[in-house]
Scaffold this active site. Sequence first.
Site, short mmCIF file in Angstrom:
data_model
loop_
_atom_site.label_atom_id
_atom_site.label_comp_id
_atom_site.label_asym_id
_atom_site.label_seq_id
_atom_site.Cartn_x
_atom_site.Cartn_y
_atom_site.Cartn_z
N HIS A 103 0.84 -1.20 0.00
CA HIS A 103 0.00 0.00 0.00
C HIS A 103 0.87 1.25 0.00
O HIS A 103 1.95 1.27 0.59
CB HIS A 103 -0.97 0.02 1.18
CG HIS A 103 -0.33 -0.15 2.53
ND1 HIS A 103 0.08 -1.38 3.01
CD2 HIS A 103 -0.01 0.75 3.48
CE1 HIS A 103 0.60 -1.22 4.21
NE2 HIS A 103 0.58 0.06 4.53
N HIS A 105 0.56 5.30 1.02
CA HIS A 105 -0.21 6.34 1.72
C HIS A 105 -0.18 7.61 0.87
O HIS A 105 0.89 8.02 0.40
CB HIS A 105 0.43 6.67 3.06
CG HIS A 105 0.48 5.54 4.04
ND1 HIS A 105 -0.34 5.46 5.13
CD2 HIS A 105 1.26 4.43 4.09
CE1 HIS A 105 -0.06 4.36 5.83
NE2 HIS A 105 0.92 3.72 5.21
P1 AMP Z 1 1.70 0.59 7.49
O1 AMP Z 1 1.67 -0.88 7.18
O2 AMP Z 1 2.75 0.99 8.47
O3 AMP Z 1 1.70 1.45 6.26
O4 AMP Z 1 0.35 0.94 8.28
C1 AMP Z 1 -0.90 0.42 7.94
C2 AMP Z 1 -1.90 1.53 7.77
O5 AMP Z 1 -3.16 0.92 7.56
C3 AMP Z 1 -2.04 2.48 8.97
O6 AMP Z 1 -1.96 3.83 8.52
C4 AMP Z 1 -3.44 2.16 9.51
O7 AMP Z 1 -4.08 3.29 10.05
C5 AMP Z 1 -4.15 1.63 8.28
N1 AMP Z 1 -5.24 0.68 8.55
C6 AMP Z 1 -5.19 -0.41 9.35
N2 AMP Z 1 -6.37 -1.05 9.33
C7 AMP Z 1 -7.17 -0.37 8.48
C8 AMP Z 1 -8.52 -0.52 8.01
N3 AMP Z 1 -9.29 -1.54 8.44
N4 AMP Z 1 -9.02 0.38 7.15
C9 AMP Z 1 -8.26 1.41 6.73
N5 AMP Z 1 -6.99 1.62 7.11
C10 AMP Z 1 -6.44 0.75 7.98
#
Ligand code: AMP
Length: 139
Positions: A103, A105
Amino acid sequence: MSAYDDQNIFAKILRGEIPSFKLYEDDDTYVFMDIMPRADGHCLVIPKTPCRNLLDASPEQLSAVIRTVQVMSHAVMKAFDAQGVTIQQFNEDAGGQEVYHLHFHVLPRHAGVSLRPPGKMADMDVLAAHAEKIRAALA
Ligand code: AMP
Protein backbone atom coordinates in the site's frame (compact mmCIF):
# COMPACT_ATOMS: atom_id res chain seq x y z
CA MET A 1 10.82 -12.58 3.58
CA SER A 2 7.58 -14.37 4.51
CA ALA A 3 5.00 -15.45 1.95
CA TYR A 4 1.88 -13.38 1.28
CA ASP A 5 -0.81 -14.04 3.91
CA ASP A 6 -4.31 -13.72 2.45
CA GLN A 7 -5.77 -13.13 5.93
CA ASN A 8 -4.27 -9.61 6.14
CA ILE A 9 -6.79 -6.83 6.69
CA PHE A 10 -6.46 -5.28 3.22
CA ALA A 11 -7.05 -8.66 1.56
CA LYS A 12 -10.23 -8.88 3.65
CA ILE A 13 -11.23 -5.38 2.49
CA LEU A 14 -10.66 -6.40 -1.15
CA ARG A 15 -12.86 -9.49 -0.65
CA GLY A 16 -15.56 -7.34 0.99
CA GLU A 17 -15.25 -9.22 4.28
CA ILE A 18 -14.72 -6.01 6.25
CA PRO A 19 -15.95 -2.52 5.33
CA SER A 20 -13.92 0.36 3.95
CA PHE A 21 -14.60 3.91 2.78
CA LYS A 22 -14.01 3.23 -0.92
CA LEU A 23 -12.84 6.20 -3.00
CA TYR A 24 -11.82 4.74 -6.35
CA GLU A 25 -11.13 1.51 -8.15
CA ASP A 26 -10.03 0.38 -11.58
CA ASP A 27 -9.14 -3.04 -12.98
CA ASP A 28 -5.88 -3.25 -11.03
CA THR A 29 -6.11 -0.95 -8.00
CA TYR A 30 -8.40 -0.04 -5.08
CA VAL A 31 -8.35 3.10 -2.90
CA PHE A 32 -9.92 3.70 0.52
CA MET A 33 -9.63 6.00 3.53
CA ASP A 34 -7.02 5.23 6.18
CA ILE A 35 -8.99 4.75 9.42
CA MET A 36 -6.22 6.38 11.47
CA PRO A 37 -5.57 9.41 9.27
CA ARG A 38 -2.43 11.43 9.85
CA ALA A 39 -3.91 14.27 7.76
CA ASP A 40 -7.46 14.98 6.61
CA GLY A 41 -7.90 13.08 3.34
CA HIS A 42 -5.23 10.43 4.13
CA CYS A 43 -5.97 7.47 1.86
CA LEU A 44 -4.38 4.18 0.84
CA VAL A 45 -3.78 2.83 -2.68
CA ILE A 46 -3.44 -0.95 -3.05
CA PRO A 47 -3.16 -3.43 -5.92
CA LYS A 48 -6.10 -5.82 -6.30
CA THR A 49 -3.73 -8.74 -6.73
CA PRO A 50 -1.66 -10.14 -3.87
CA CYS A 51 1.79 -8.93 -2.97
CA ARG A 52 3.35 -8.27 0.39
CA ASN A 53 5.11 -4.99 -0.34
CA LEU A 54 7.46 -3.21 -2.76
CA LEU A 55 10.01 -6.03 -2.49
CA ASP A 56 7.89 -8.78 -4.06
CA ALA A 57 5.62 -6.63 -6.26
CA SER A 58 5.73 -7.13 -10.01
CA PRO A 59 6.54 -4.24 -12.36
CA GLU A 60 2.90 -4.39 -13.50
CA GLN A 61 1.57 -4.07 -9.94
CA LEU A 62 3.93 -1.19 -9.20
CA SER A 63 3.10 0.73 -12.34
CA ALA A 64 -0.65 0.32 -11.83
CA VAL A 65 -0.44 1.44 -8.21
CA ILE A 66 1.77 4.48 -8.88
CA ARG A 67 -0.57 5.64 -11.66
CA THR A 68 -3.43 5.53 -9.17
CA VAL A 69 -1.29 7.30 -6.55
CA GLN A 70 -0.97 10.19 -9.01
CA VAL A 71 -4.73 10.24 -9.69
CA MET A 72 -5.44 10.29 -5.96
CA SER A 73 -2.81 12.94 -5.28
CA HIS A 74 -4.62 15.36 -7.58
CA ALA A 75 -7.99 14.40 -6.06
CA VAL A 76 -7.02 14.85 -2.40
CA MET A 77 -5.23 18.15 -3.12
CA LYS A 78 -8.36 19.44 -4.86
CA ALA A 79 -10.72 18.12 -2.18
CA PHE A 80 -8.78 19.68 0.70
CA ASP A 81 -7.39 22.73 -1.12
CA ALA A 82 -3.89 21.45 -0.27
CA GLN A 83 -0.62 22.90 -1.58
CA GLY A 84 1.23 19.59 -1.61
CA VAL A 85 1.05 15.85 -1.09
CA THR A 86 3.22 13.37 0.80
CA ILE A 87 3.50 9.73 -0.34
CA GLN A 88 4.61 7.13 2.23
CA GLN A 89 5.30 3.44 1.69
CA PHE A 90 6.74 1.01 4.28
CA ASN A 91 8.39 -2.40 3.77
CA GLU A 92 8.75 -5.17 6.37
CA ASP A 93 8.72 -4.74 10.13
CA ALA A 94 12.06 -2.92 10.23
CA GLY A 95 10.76 -0.56 7.54
CA GLY A 96 7.64 0.32 9.55
CA GLN A 97 5.15 -1.92 7.74
CA GLU A 98 2.13 -3.08 9.77
CA VAL A 99 -0.22 -4.48 7.12
CA TYR A 100 1.33 -6.97 4.69
CA HIS A 101 -0.43 -6.10 1.45
CA LEU A 102 1.40 -3.48 -0.65
CA HIS A 103 0.00 0.00 0.00
CA PHE A 104 0.95 3.60 -0.66
CA HIS A 105 -0.21 6.34 1.72
CA VAL A 106 -1.43 9.55 0.03
CA LEU A 107 -1.49 12.55 2.40
CA PRO A 108 -2.62 16.01 1.32
CA ARG A 109 -0.44 18.70 2.93
CA HIS A 110 -0.78 22.35 3.87
CA ALA A 111 2.19 24.65 4.41
CA GLY A 112 3.29 24.68 8.05
CA VAL A 113 0.91 21.89 9.14
CA SER A 114 2.62 18.76 10.53
CA LEU A 115 1.29 15.23 10.14
CA ARG A 116 -0.67 14.03 13.17
CA PRO A 117 0.89 11.22 15.25
CA PRO A 118 -0.02 7.70 14.07
CA GLY A 119 -2.49 5.38 15.76
CA LYS A 120 -5.53 7.57 16.50
CA MET A 121 -8.82 6.21 15.13
CA ALA A 122 -10.90 8.70 13.12
CA ASP A 123 -14.48 9.70 13.90
CA MET A 124 -16.40 7.61 11.34
CA ASP A 125 -18.85 10.43 10.44
CA VAL A 126 -15.92 12.76 9.73
CA LEU A 127 -14.18 10.05 7.68
CA ALA A 128 -17.36 9.50 5.66
CA ALA A 129 -17.63 13.24 4.96
CA HIS A 130 -13.98 13.41 3.88
CA ALA A 131 -14.48 10.40 1.60
CA GLU A 132 -17.42 12.16 -0.04
CA LYS A 133 -15.31 15.26 -0.71
CA ILE A 134 -12.62 13.14 -2.38
CA ARG A 135 -15.17 11.24 -4.49
CA ALA A 136 -16.59 14.60 -5.63
CA ALA A 137 -13.10 15.78 -6.58
CA LEU A 138 -12.60 12.62 -8.67
CA ALA A 139 -15.89 13.05 -10.55
P1 AMP B 1 1.70 0.59 7.49
O1 AMP B 1 1.67 -0.88 7.18
O2 AMP B 1 2.75 0.99 8.47
O3 AMP B 1 1.70 1.45 6.26
O4 AMP B 1 0.35 0.94 8.28
C1 AMP B 1 -0.90 0.42 7.94
C2 AMP B 1 -1.90 1.53 7.77
O5 AMP B 1 -3.16 0.92 7.56
C3 AMP B 1 -2.04 2.48 8.97
O6 AMP B 1 -1.96 3.83 8.52
C4 AMP B 1 -3.44 2.16 9.51
O7 AMP B 1 -4.08 3.29 10.05
C5 AMP B 1 -4.15 1.63 8.28
N1 AMP B 1 -5.24 0.68 8.55
C6 AMP B 1 -5.19 -0.41 9.35
N2 AMP B 1 -6.37 -1.05 9.33
C7 AMP B 1 -7.17 -0.37 8.48
C8 AMP B 1 -8.52 -0.52 8.01
N3 AMP B 1 -9.29 -1.54 8.44
N4 AMP B 1 -9.02 0.38 7.15
C9 AMP B 1 -8.26 1.41 6.73
N5 AMP B 1 -6.99 1.62 7.11
C10 AMP B 1 -6.44 0.75 7.98
